[in-house]
Motif scaffolding. Sequence first.
Motif, short mmCIF file in Angstrom:
data_model
loop_
_atom_site.label_atom_id
_atom_site.label_comp_id
_atom_site.label_asym_id
_atom_site.label_seq_id
_atom_site.Cartn_x
_atom_site.Cartn_y
_atom_site.Cartn_z
N UNK A 213 58.16 24.33 55.83
CA UNK A 213 58.31 25.47 54.91
C UNK A 213 58.52 24.98 53.47
N UNK A 214 59.33 23.93 53.30
CA UNK A 214 59.55 23.38 51.97
C UNK A 214 58.25 22.84 51.38
N UNK A 215 57.48 22.15 52.20
CA UNK A 215 56.20 21.60 51.74
C UNK A 215 55.26 22.73 51.35
N UNK A 216 55.18 23.76 52.18
CA UNK A 216 54.33 24.90 51.87
C UNK A 216 54.74 25.59 50.58
N UNK A 217 56.04 25.76 50.38
CA UNK A 217 56.54 26.40 49.17
C UNK A 217 56.23 25.56 47.94
N UNK B 210 53.91 26.63 44.81
CA UNK B 210 54.42 26.57 43.43
C UNK B 210 53.48 25.79 42.54
N UNK B 211 53.00 24.65 43.03
CA UNK B 211 52.08 23.82 42.24
C UNK B 211 50.75 24.54 42.00
N UNK B 212 50.24 25.21 43.02
CA UNK B 212 48.98 25.94 42.87
C UNK B 212 49.14 27.07 41.85
#
Length: 91
Positions: free
Chosen positions: A53-57, A61-63
């Motif tokens: 979930x942290x990686x997805x978030x 955010x970067x996108x």
Amino acid sequence: MLSRFAAKAVGVVVTGVAGAAVYDGAKKVARSSAFRSATVAVTAWGLKGARAAETGAENARLATADVVSEARERIGEQAPVAGSAGHGHEH
């Protein structure tokens, strides 16, 4: 009258004994290595899920930051320097 009282007392005692037996059984299960192993496995799954979930978030955010940056470029606005978002005064 006395028989009603005795019947209620027996009911209370039976309930107490049953509760104590359940409690003792729960203690034994909680102390067993199988229970601990299952608890560790579930915790590991939770940690893996949290990391995903942290990686997805972070990717989202970067996108989003890339899209906002490109949109500012298109309208001729300069993007603020990363990390320079102040709050209006110097320290």
